[in-house]
Scaffold this motif. Sequence first.
Motif, PDB file in Angstrom:
ATOM      1  N   PHE A 280       0.870  -1.184   0.000  1.00 42.27           N
ATOM      2  CA  PHE A 280       0.000   0.000   0.000  1.00 42.27           C
ATOM      3  C   PHE A 280       0.902   1.227   0.000  1.00 42.27           C
ATOM      4  CE2 PHE A 280      -4.605  -0.358   1.574  1.00 42.27           C
ATOM      5  CZ  PHE A 280      -4.871  -1.384   0.702  1.00 42.27           C
ATOM      6  N   SER A 281       0.281   2.383  -0.230  1.00 40.65           N
ATOM      7  CA  SER A 281       1.046   3.628  -0.206  1.00 40.65           C
ATOM      8  C   SER A 281       0.450   4.607   0.795  1.00 40.65           C
ATOM      9  CB  SER A 281       1.040   4.284  -1.583  1.00 40.65           C
ATOM     10  OG  SER A 281       1.649   3.455  -2.527  1.00 40.65           O
ATOM     11  N   SER A 282       1.327   5.452   1.288  1.00 39.52           N
ATOM     12  CA  SER A 282       0.897   6.559   2.121  1.00 39.52           C
ATOM     13  C   SER A 282       1.871   7.703   1.861  1.00 39.52           C
ATOM     14  CB  SER A 282       0.887   6.142   3.598  1.00 39.52           C
ATOM     15  OG  SER A 282       0.308   7.157   4.381  1.00 39.52           O
ATOM     16  N   GLU A 283       1.781   8.775   2.625  1.00 34.60           N
ATOM     17  CA  GLU A 283       2.719   9.864   2.384  1.00 34.60           C
ATOM     18  C   GLU A 283       3.038  10.648   3.643  1.00 34.60           C
ATOM     19  OE1 GLU A 283       1.247  12.792  -0.432  1.00 34.60           O
ATOM     20  OE2 GLU A 283      -0.806  12.255   0.077  1.00 34.60           O
ATOM     21  N   LEU A 284       4.146  11.376   3.549  1.00 35.75           N
ATOM     22  CA  LEU A 284       4.641  12.162   4.681  1.00 35.75           C
ATOM     23  C   LEU A 284       4.213  13.619   4.511  1.00 35.75           C
ATOM     24  CD1 LEU A 284       8.292  10.783   4.929  1.00 35.75           C
ATOM     25  CD2 LEU A 284       6.160   9.799   5.774  1.00 35.75           C
ATOM     26  N   GLY A 287       5.345  15.454   1.532  1.00 38.09           N
ATOM     27  CA  GLY A 287       4.901  15.000   0.213  1.00 38.09           C
ATOM     28  C   GLY A 287       5.630  13.786  -0.314  1.00 38.09           C
ATOM     29  N   TRP A 288       6.631  13.290   0.425  1.00 39.36           N
ATOM     30  CA  TRP A 288       7.302  12.072  -0.028  1.00 39.36           C
ATOM     31  C   TRP A 288       6.333  10.894   0.127  1.00 39.36           C
ATOM     32  CZ3 TRP A 288      12.685  12.652   2.850  1.00 39.36           C
ATOM     33  CH2 TRP A 288      13.370  13.738   2.288  1.00 39.36           C
ATOM     34  N   SER A 289       6.427   9.986  -0.828  1.00 39.68           N
ATOM     35  CA  SER A 289       5.517   8.841  -0.837  1.00 39.68           C
ATOM     36  C   SER A 289       6.199   7.618  -0.219  1.00 39.68           C
ATOM     37  CB  SER A 289       5.118   8.555  -2.287  1.00 39.68           C
ATOM     38  OG  SER A 289       4.387   7.363  -2.364  1.00 39.68           O
ATOM     39  N   ARG A 291       5.847   3.452   0.244  1.00 42.90           N
ATOM     40  CA  ARG A 291       5.163   2.203  -0.104  1.00 42.90           C
ATOM     41  C   ARG A 291       5.607   1.154   0.898  1.00 42.90           C
ATOM     42  NH1 ARG A 291       5.653  -1.870  -5.202  1.00 42.90           N
ATOM     43  NH2 ARG A 291       7.778  -2.066  -4.452  1.00 42.90           N
TER      44      ARG A 291
ATOM     45  N   LEU B  48      -6.500   6.759   1.309  1.00 41.39           N
ATOM     46  CA  LEU B  48      -5.557   7.143   0.260  1.00 41.39           C
ATOM     47  C   LEU B  48      -4.323   7.843   0.827  1.00 41.39           C
ATOM     48  CD1 LEU B  48      -8.116   8.592  -2.321  1.00 41.39           C
ATOM     49  CD2 LEU B  48      -7.025   6.352  -2.389  1.00 41.39           C
ATOM     50  N   PRO B  50      -2.876  10.192   4.621  1.00 43.24           N
ATOM     51  CA  PRO B  50      -3.220  10.832   5.901  1.00 43.24           C
ATOM     52  C   PRO B  50      -3.287  12.358   5.784  1.00 43.24           C
ATOM     53  CG  PRO B  50      -0.923  10.153   5.905  1.00 43.24           C
ATOM     54  CD  PRO B  50      -1.494   9.698   4.598  1.00 43.24           C
ATOM     55  N   ASN B  90      -1.843  17.722  -2.474  1.00 42.12           N
ATOM     56  CA  ASN B  90      -1.429  17.584  -1.072  1.00 42.12           C
ATOM     57  C   ASN B  90      -0.719  18.876  -0.637  1.00 42.12           C
ATOM     58  OD1 ASN B  90       1.026  17.340  -2.329  1.00 42.12           O
ATOM     59  ND2 ASN B  90       1.568  15.375  -1.446  1.00 42.12           N
ATOM     60  N   ALA B  92       2.198  19.608   0.110  1.00 42.49           N
ATOM     61  CA  ALA B  92       3.529  19.843  -0.459  1.00 42.49           C
ATOM     62  C   ALA B  92       3.472  19.981  -1.987  1.00 42.49           C
ATOM     63  CB  ALA B  92       4.458  18.695  -0.076  1.00 42.49           C
ATOM     64  N   THR B  94       2.996  17.739  -4.219  1.00 44.51           N
ATOM     65  CA  THR B  94       3.712  16.676  -4.916  1.00 44.51           C
ATOM     66  C   THR B  94       2.784  15.588  -5.438  1.00 44.51           C
ATOM     67  OG1 THR B  94       4.049  15.501  -2.835  1.00 44.51           O
ATOM     68  CG2 THR B  94       5.831  16.965  -3.537  1.00 44.51           C
ATOM     69  N   ARG B 137      -0.531   7.984  -7.743  1.00 44.68           N
ATOM     70  CA  ARG B 137       0.807   7.501  -7.371  1.00 44.68           C
ATOM     71  C   ARG B 137       0.768   6.393  -6.316  1.00 44.68           C
ATOM     72  NH1 ARG B 137       4.409  11.810  -3.917  1.00 44.68           N
ATOM     73  NH2 ARG B 137       3.112  11.966  -2.089  1.00 44.68           N
ATOM     74  N   ASN B 138      -0.408   6.075  -5.800  1.00 47.74           N
ATOM     75  CA  ASN B 138      -0.497   5.000  -4.814  1.00 47.74           C
ATOM     76  C   ASN B 138      -0.444   3.619  -5.469  1.00 47.74           C
ATOM     77  OD1 ASN B 138      -0.724   6.836  -2.775  1.00 47.74           O
ATOM     78  ND2 ASN B 138      -2.727   6.160  -2.067  1.00 47.74           N
ATOM     79  N   THR B 139       0.123   2.660  -4.736  1.00 47.77           N
ATOM     80  CA  THR B 139       0.181   1.275  -5.211  1.00 47.77           C
ATOM     81  C   THR B 139      -0.881   0.468  -4.468  1.00 47.77           C
ATOM     82  OG1 THR B 139       2.568   1.547  -5.247  1.00 47.77           O
ATOM     83  CG2 THR B 139       1.752  -0.682  -5.564  1.00 47.77           C
ATOM     84  N   ASN B 140      -1.719  -0.201  -5.195  1.00 51.25           N
ATOM     85  CA  ASN B 140      -2.777  -1.069  -4.643  1.00 51.25           C
ATOM     86  C   ASN B 140      -3.865  -0.322  -3.864  1.00 51.25           C
ATOM     87  OD1 ASN B 140      -2.009  -3.614  -5.664  1.00 51.25           O
ATOM     88  ND2 ASN B 140      -0.348  -3.666  -4.187  1.00 51.25           N
ATOM     89  N   ASN B 141      -3.639   0.936  -3.511  1.00 51.40           N
ATOM     90  CA  ASN B 141      -4.732   1.737  -2.941  1.00 51.40           C
ATOM     91  C   ASN B 141      -4.831   3.079  -3.684  1.00 51.40           C
ATOM     92  OD1 ASN B 141      -2.285   2.537  -1.743  1.00 51.40           O
ATOM     93  ND2 ASN B 141      -3.299   3.342   0.064  1.00 51.40           N
TER      94      ASN B 141
END
Lengths: 341, 282
Positions: A280-284, A287-289, A291, B48, B50, B90, B92, B94, B137-141
């Motif tokens: 899954f993905s989330s972010e900081l 804006g950094w992603s 996985r 998706l 936080p 978002n 930032a 990005t 840009r998300n993977t699987n979600n």
Amino acid sequence: MKKILRTHILLFLLFALLLPSCMNEPVMPPNTNEGNFEALWKIIDTRYCYLDYKNINWDSIHDVYKTRLATDTTEFEFFDLLGDMLAELKDGHVNLSSNFDRSRYWNWYTDYPSNFSGSLISSSRYLGKDYRVAGGFMYQKIANDSIGYIYYGSFSDGFSDTNMWYIMNYFIDCKGLIIDVRDNGGGSLESAEALASYFFKNDTVTGYIRHKIGDGHSDFSSPQEIVTKANKKIQWQRPLIVLSNRLSYSATNDFINRIKASPNALVIGDQTGGGGGLPFSSELPNGWSIRFSASPMFDRDMQHTEWGIQPDIIDSLKVADVERGYDTIIEKAIKIINQSN
Amino acid sequence: MKKAGFLILIIFFNVSVYSQTRNADTYLLSNVANTFGFGAISVLDPYLSPLQYNGIGLKYDNDNLRFLDTEKLNLSRQSKFTITAAEALNPAFTSLMMLVGANYQYGMYYHFQPISDLKVLAGGSCDVDFAVKYLPRNTNNPVNMDMSTNLNISAMAFYKLKLLKRDVQLQLSLQSPLLGCMFVPQTGASYYELFLLGNLTDAFHFSSLHNKRGFQSRLLLHVPFKRSNWHVGFDFNMLKYSANGAVYKKDDFGLVVGTTFDMISFSGRKNLPPSNFKSITE
């Protein structure tokens, strides 16, 4: 009457305006180095699925890396620090991505022999120059046209039942089939299931999946069966040999797990690289992603597949064979198919 | 007391009692408003990301109001269809989130006239809401769906006044969800597990004020021109809901503009137009 109405309307407005503010939203740390560090640590702490399985003391890792956190660090240094912290997870599905770099952990295959040579399978003994291409498959008849050989390099490259129908018709006189998924780093799970479906007679439970339902390291849902459905139109009933190596990862790992339950299939080569956690993905805040593995997948015996799957027959490329232009693992597969007929 | 009982009845049961919509000389007109909106949107979807995404959105809605019966001009029904599209970034800048959605709402209102220039419509509505949020840009979600059905409490007020020697009308519409059902997956559950493996455990939730609170408002100024009626105003909507330990949010604020007209429709064997109405299909 007017006064009463006005009061009621005002009360309704006030009530409605205040209502949405009553639920507490999570507070995101500020966009500072410390805030981003804490945000990343928390995402992994609450959502990464293998902390307990891998026996990782994530609290201790927090303390170790927090002491290395300097306020005057450059963006690159800060990124590297977070990348190093994530490397402690030893997981190829974990990446931190920014506009200037992507952290990664590759030791799951770089620490092992590759057991694959692209130039070898491209030689005239195997694919040659006149191989055919259907969907993501490269295929050719090998061993005096007696065996079908398919190289599939990525589960991100799609295919259809029609593609497979043509391929199986092309191989209709062959004694067996070899599917080579070495150096296949994964892709779509749906493609993994679709490819496996041609080699099952009946719908079969081939594994399980769980997902996080809470912040605790072991807060998981009940296991959900993963059923590999038999393709109703196309089924290969002769021997099948699947070739794997350490770079058979993620969706390829899932394919190998499924195919091991197929009645006519054997897996030969090296242990797969693993990657049993659905990422899954989330972010900081900056804006950094990020996985990370979120949902652990299991084989049909409820064993984790994160560290890879053992083949039925372990084999490796031998230098002497490579020098002669032979792929030891393909040759072994040819031998087994010939012996089975 | 009687009135209150009746209000509760129409809010919660939406009983539709249709009678003949047309008697000898009376026709029920549908008041149709087509409205376009443009404004700011803010989305928080922990499935998706936080982070809260902020951006801009477009909106179109078709609102159709009509009395239920020629004999009872204190009860009306509303049919409203809304589509939205938005893009948000978002903090930032990005990552871009795209959102498209649709909503259909059917409501019933009881009409009051507390003072001569003020008309108040109070009632309830039920709606079906569907939206897709896409974070590429998300993977699987990369996608999360908003699916819900709600029973709302709704009110509208129309106030006639003179502005620059012109007869104009102010309209205030308010709505808040009371009860319903919503689709909110566990933040760790993939759509692969939900829909391909069919594990929908903890994905559908009963909603009420304990876990879903919202407020939709629209303030419009209706201005008649020589051959058309135009309206202009503001939309202000807030929605917050929580399920599976996560809080979701969608707020938007924008300018709206549109036209309003009254119309009558004839269709079917029983609802034929009078002979002095000419149709090209005749």
